[in-house]
Design a protein around this motif. Structure first.
Motif, PDB file in Angstrom:
ATOM      1  N   GLU A  33       0.877  -1.336   0.089  1.00 30.58           N
ATOM      2  CA  GLU A  33       0.047  -0.052   0.083  1.00 30.58           C
ATOM      3  C   GLU A  33       0.894   1.277   0.057  1.00 30.58           C
ATOM      4  O   GLU A  33       0.524   2.345  -0.766  1.00 30.58           O
ATOM      5  N   ALA A  34       1.865   1.293   0.753  1.00 27.57           N
ATOM      6  CA  ALA A  34       2.975   2.373   0.713  1.00 27.57           C
ATOM      7  C   ALA A  34       3.456   2.619  -0.439  1.00 27.57           C
ATOM      8  O   ALA A  34       3.613   3.712  -1.142  1.00 27.57           O
ATOM      9  N   SER A  35       3.816   1.615  -1.161  1.00 30.87           N
ATOM     10  CA  SER A  35       4.424   1.588  -2.431  1.00 30.87           C
ATOM     11  C   SER A  35       3.441   2.065  -3.637  1.00 30.87           C
ATOM     12  O   SER A  35       4.148   2.584  -4.700  1.00 30.87           O
ATOM     13  N   ASN A  36       2.193   2.023  -3.394  1.00 36.22           N
ATOM     14  CA  ASN A  36       1.134   2.601  -4.362  1.00 36.22           C
ATOM     15  C   ASN A  36       0.826   3.936  -4.056  1.00 36.22           C
ATOM     16  O   ASN A  36      -0.483   4.237  -4.322  1.00 36.22           O
ATOM     17  N   ALA A  37       1.097   4.631  -2.986  1.00 33.45           N
ATOM     18  CA  ALA A  37       0.611   5.566  -2.306  1.00 33.45           C
ATOM     19  C   ALA A  37       0.372   6.856  -3.233  1.00 33.45           C
ATOM     20  O   ALA A  37      -0.754   7.376  -3.328  1.00 33.45           O
ATOM     21  N   ASN A  38       1.354   7.053  -4.188  1.00 32.86           N
ATOM     22  CA  ASN A  38       1.036   8.017  -5.253  1.00 32.86           C
ATOM     23  C   ASN A  38       0.391   7.491  -6.261  1.00 32.86           C
ATOM     24  O   ASN A  38       0.411   8.224  -7.348  1.00 32.86           O
ATOM     25  N   ARG A  39      -0.289   6.380  -6.392  1.00 25.90           N
ATOM     26  CA  ARG A  39      -1.056   5.879  -7.478  1.00 25.90           C
ATOM     27  C   ARG A  39      -2.526   5.632  -6.869  1.00 25.90           C
ATOM     28  O   ARG A  39      -3.208   4.832  -7.375  1.00 25.90           O
ATOM     29  N   ASN A  40      -2.856   6.407  -5.982  1.00 31.14           N
ATOM     30  CA  ASN A  40      -4.112   6.369  -5.318  1.00 31.14           C
ATOM     31  C   ASN A  40      -4.469   4.871  -4.766  1.00 31.14           C
ATOM     32  O   ASN A  40      -5.585   4.602  -4.634  1.00 31.14           O
ATOM     33  N   GLU A  41      -3.383   4.433  -4.440  1.00 23.89           N
ATOM     34  CA  GLU A  41      -3.431   2.947  -3.800  1.00 23.89           C
ATOM     35  C   GLU A  41      -4.064   1.973  -5.062  1.00 23.89           C
ATOM     36  O   GLU A  41      -4.633   0.935  -4.376  1.00 23.89           O
ATOM     37  N   LEU A  42      -4.044   2.430  -6.209  1.00 22.17           N
ATOM     38  CA  LEU A  42      -4.655   1.431  -7.021  1.00 22.17           C
ATOM     39  C   LEU A  42      -6.137   1.284  -6.858  1.00 22.17           C
ATOM     40  O   LEU A  42      -6.859   0.177  -7.408  1.00 22.17           O
ATOM     41  N   LYS A  43      -6.768   2.141  -6.283  1.00 22.58           N
ATOM     42  CA  LYS A  43      -8.329   2.042  -5.906  1.00 22.58           C
ATOM     43  C   LYS A  43      -9.139   1.808  -7.219  1.00 22.58           C
ATOM     44  O   LYS A  43     -10.138   1.051  -7.276  1.00 22.58           O
ATOM     45  N   LEU A  44      -8.766   2.294  -8.334  1.00 24.51           N
ATOM     46  CA  LEU A  44      -9.444   2.018  -9.452  1.00 24.51           C
ATOM     47  C   LEU A  44      -9.297   0.782 -10.363  1.00 24.51           C
ATOM     48  O   LEU A  44      -9.572   0.600 -11.391  1.00 24.51           O
ATOM     49  N   VAL A  45      -8.320   0.150  -9.482  1.00 24.80           N
ATOM     50  CA  VAL A  45      -7.990  -1.169 -10.377  1.00 24.80           C
ATOM     51  C   VAL A  45      -8.289  -2.385  -9.907  1.00 24.80           C
ATOM     52  O   VAL A  45      -8.403  -2.489  -8.606  1.00 24.80           O
ATOM     53  N   PRO A  46      -8.819  -3.254 -10.425  1.00 24.09           N
ATOM     54  CA  PRO A  46      -9.228  -4.465  -9.864  1.00 24.09           C
ATOM     55  C   PRO A  46      -8.329  -5.204  -9.082  1.00 24.09           C
ATOM     56  O   PRO A  46      -7.156  -5.431  -9.439  1.00 24.09           O
ATOM     57  N   ASP A  47      -8.915  -6.132  -8.289  1.00 21.39           N
ATOM     58  CA  ASP A  47      -7.929  -6.873  -7.183  1.00 21.39           C
ATOM     59  C   ASP A  47      -6.861  -7.690  -7.997  1.00 21.39           C
ATOM     60  O   ASP A  47      -5.857  -7.980  -7.728  1.00 21.39           O
ATOM     61  N   ASN A  48      -7.384  -8.443  -8.860  1.00 22.35           N
ATOM     62  CA  ASN A  48      -6.477  -9.384  -9.637  1.00 22.35           C
ATOM     63  C   ASN A  48      -5.376  -8.698 -10.241  1.00 22.35           C
ATOM     64  O   ASN A  48      -4.304  -9.279 -10.629  1.00 22.35           O
ATOM     65  N   LEU A  49      -5.730  -7.520 -11.018  1.00 25.19           N
ATOM     66  CA  LEU A  49      -4.838  -6.799 -11.664  1.00 25.19           C
ATOM     67  C   LEU A  49      -3.580  -5.975 -10.448  1.00 25.19           C
ATOM     68  O   LEU A  49      -2.514  -5.931 -10.888  1.00 25.19           O
ATOM     69  N   LYS A  50      -4.042  -5.815  -9.392  1.00 23.71           N
ATOM     70  CA  LYS A  50      -3.227  -5.342  -8.497  1.00 23.71           C
ATOM     71  C   LYS A  50      -2.213  -6.386  -8.138  1.00 23.71           C
ATOM     72  O   LYS A  50      -0.963  -5.887  -7.881  1.00 23.71           O
ATOM     73  N   LYS A  51      -2.614  -7.598  -7.949  1.00 20.68           N
ATOM     74  CA  LYS A  51      -1.686  -8.590  -7.714  1.00 20.68           C
ATOM     75  C   LYS A  51      -0.576  -8.775  -8.818  1.00 20.68           C
ATOM     76  O   LYS A  51       0.659  -8.978  -8.530  1.00 20.68           O
ATOM     77  N   LEU A  52      -1.050  -8.723 -10.038  1.00 24.05           N
ATOM     78  CA  LEU A  52      -0.219  -8.811 -11.156  1.00 24.05           C
ATOM     79  C   LEU A  52       0.672  -7.818 -11.286  1.00 24.05           C
ATOM     80  O   LEU A  52       1.671  -7.630 -11.462  1.00 24.05           O
ATOM     81  N   ASP A  53       0.376  -6.445 -10.788  1.00 25.55           N
ATOM     82  CA  ASP A  53       1.313  -5.144 -10.569  1.00 25.55           C
ATOM     83  C   ASP A  53       2.436  -5.585  -9.514  1.00 25.55           C
ATOM     84  O   ASP A  53       3.553  -5.208 -10.029  1.00 25.55           O
ATOM     85  N   THR A  54       2.078  -6.076  -8.320  1.00 23.80           N
ATOM     86  CA  THR A  54       3.167  -6.558  -7.637  1.00 23.80           C
ATOM     87  C   THR A  54       4.075  -7.699  -8.069  1.00 23.80           C
ATOM     88  O   THR A  54       5.435  -7.494  -7.799  1.00 23.80           O
ATOM     89  N   THR A  55       3.434  -8.459  -8.858  1.00 26.26           N
ATOM     90  CA  THR A  55       4.328  -9.467  -9.524  1.00 26.26           C
ATOM     91  C   THR A  55       5.399  -8.947 -10.413  1.00 26.26           C
ATOM     92  O   THR A  55       6.540  -8.994 -10.345  1.00 26.26           O
ATOM     93  N   ALA A  56       4.706  -8.127 -11.275  1.00 29.54           N
ATOM     94  CA  ALA A  56       5.643  -7.303 -12.164  1.00 29.54           C
ATOM     95  C   ALA A  56       6.483  -6.423 -11.542  1.00 29.54           C
ATOM     96  O   ALA A  56       7.665  -6.422 -12.122  1.00 29.54           O
ATOM     97  N   LEU A  57       6.294  -5.941 -10.536  1.00 23.77           N
ATOM     98  CA  LEU A  57       7.567  -4.937  -9.590  1.00 23.77           C
ATOM     99  C   LEU A  57       8.503  -5.864  -9.263  1.00 23.77           C
ATOM    100  O   LEU A  57       9.561  -5.674  -9.447  1.00 23.77           O
ATOM    101  N   LEU A  58       8.230  -7.112  -8.646  1.00 28.69           N
ATOM    102  CA  LEU A  58       9.458  -8.024  -8.163  1.00 28.69           C
ATOM    103  C   LEU A  58      10.207  -8.729  -9.460  1.00 28.69           C
ATOM    104  O   LEU A  58      11.456  -8.904  -9.224  1.00 28.69           O
ATOM    105  N   HIS A  59       9.397  -8.781 -10.639  1.00 30.39           N
ATOM    106  CA  HIS A  59       9.907  -9.125 -11.951  1.00 30.39           C
ATOM    107  C   HIS A  59      10.862  -8.079 -12.492  1.00 30.39           C
ATOM    108  O   HIS A  59      12.050  -8.640 -13.029  1.00 30.39           O
ATOM    109  N   ASN A  60      10.760  -6.815 -12.638  1.00 26.79           N
ATOM    110  CA  ASN A  60      11.151  -5.788 -13.014  1.00 26.79           C
ATOM    111  C   ASN A  60      12.036  -4.958 -12.482  1.00 26.79           C
ATOM    112  O   ASN A  60      12.917  -4.302 -13.109  1.00 26.79           O
TER     113      ASN A  60
END
Length: 325
Positions: free
Chosen positions: A208-235
């Protein structure tokens, strides 16, 4: 005295064994996790060969004009990040979200991240994937540089440009920060390779802290939020993204050296950072309008750097204005 020395040596050996064991465990944890990440990161769009490597493009919508979305530095998964915006664009126009090398679902490349190479890669991607101009180019943050360079090199293919809190070339040309040394430095790379970053991101509070300046991804579905974290770890912290930072000032100077006001519209959307913006940033944002003969500057209230995560309707409307011209 000899007994004390023997005990001391035993303690040192014991500590060293513990450290090596922890390091080995961390390395294995990271390697296993990275393999699992690769299985999860199935491209939602298509991969195309660009300069010999695979580059990812996700498209949708319909229309005669294509909106090309360029992400900012460090946006690990542009497909997820731009979700609130392209959902608004899809009913009205065609859109294309691309991943630079080292981002999202694209490969990593051994080619230098100079702005001409990046702009040419985008041009080739659009060609081989069958996209047709005219394009409305949208650049967020550092994505402004490749967007402007593309427009300089291929002006006949561009209908307009929208910047989402994109930095001006003059701003980046004068930036003296050395973020590349931090991101690519030993301590940060140690944190990545030994699994410490992966371990920290198991905490919801850290995510949540890492997404603070992205409105905590409130407008993004939960399944895509998980993809975002996975991509962060990958990239995160890979060589391509670090090289982009190293080349930032030089890339900006290339764009500045080729400055000639564009004949097509340029819209500058600037975040107000909830009233905490920096005067120098605001100044260079206002001066950014000099890059077009038909420019518009809008300060967007109640938003952080990722404006499209706070007010996608507003951003979409500004883009569609240029689509319809």
């Amino acid at each position: 005295m000899k007994k004390w020395r023997k005990r001391f040596v035993k303690f040192l050996i014991f500590d060293l064994v513990i450290v090596l064991l922890l390091l080995s465990t961390g390395l294995i944890y990271q390697q296993v996790g990275a393999r699992e990440d690769a299985k999860i990161l199935v491209p939602p769009g298509k991969l195309y060969k660009v300069h010999g490597d695979n580059m990812h493009l996700y498209t949708g919508g319909e229309g005669d004009v294509t909106v090309v979305l360029a992400s900012g530095w460090g946006t690990a998964n542009p497909y997820v990040d731009y979700y609130p915006l392209y959902e608004k664009l899809a009913p009205n126009t065609k859109f294309a979200v691309y991943d630079r090398f080292g981002y999202g679902y694209s490969d990593r490349t051994d080619k230098k991240r100079d702005v001409d190479t990046v702009a040419d890669e985008l041009h080739e991607l659009l060609e081989v994937s069958g996209q047709k101009p005219p394009y409305v180019l949208v650049g967020h943050s550092l994505g402004s540089l490749e967007t402007l360079r593309f427009a300089q090199k291929y002006p006949d293919e561009v209908q307009g440009i929208v910047m989402i809190d994109g930095g001006s070339p003059e701003h980046y040309a004068n930036d003296t920060s050395d973020t590349a040394s931090v991101i690519g430095g030993f301590m940060n790379q140690f944190r990545i390779k030994t699994g410490l970053l992966r371990l920290s991101l198991q905490s919801d509070a850290v995510v949540e802290a890492s997404n603070a300046n992205r409105n905590e991804l409130k407008l993004v579905p939960d399944n895509l939020k998980k993809l975002d974290t996975t991509a962060l770890l990958h990239n995160y912290g890979n060589a391509n993204t670090v090289d982009e930072l190293r080349e930032m000032s030089a890339n900006a100077k290339v764009v500045v050296d080729n400055k000639k006001p564009f004949p097509f519209p340029l819209t500058i959307l600037t975040a107000d950072y909830f009233g905490a913006s920096e005067p120098e940033w605001d100044k260079t944002q206002a001066e950014f309008t000099s890059w077009s003969e038909h420019s518009k500057h809008v300060t967007v209230k109640d938003t952080e750097h990722y404006i499209h995560q706070y007010h996608p309707d507003l951003v979409a409307n500004e883009i569609l204005e240029l689509v319809k011209k």
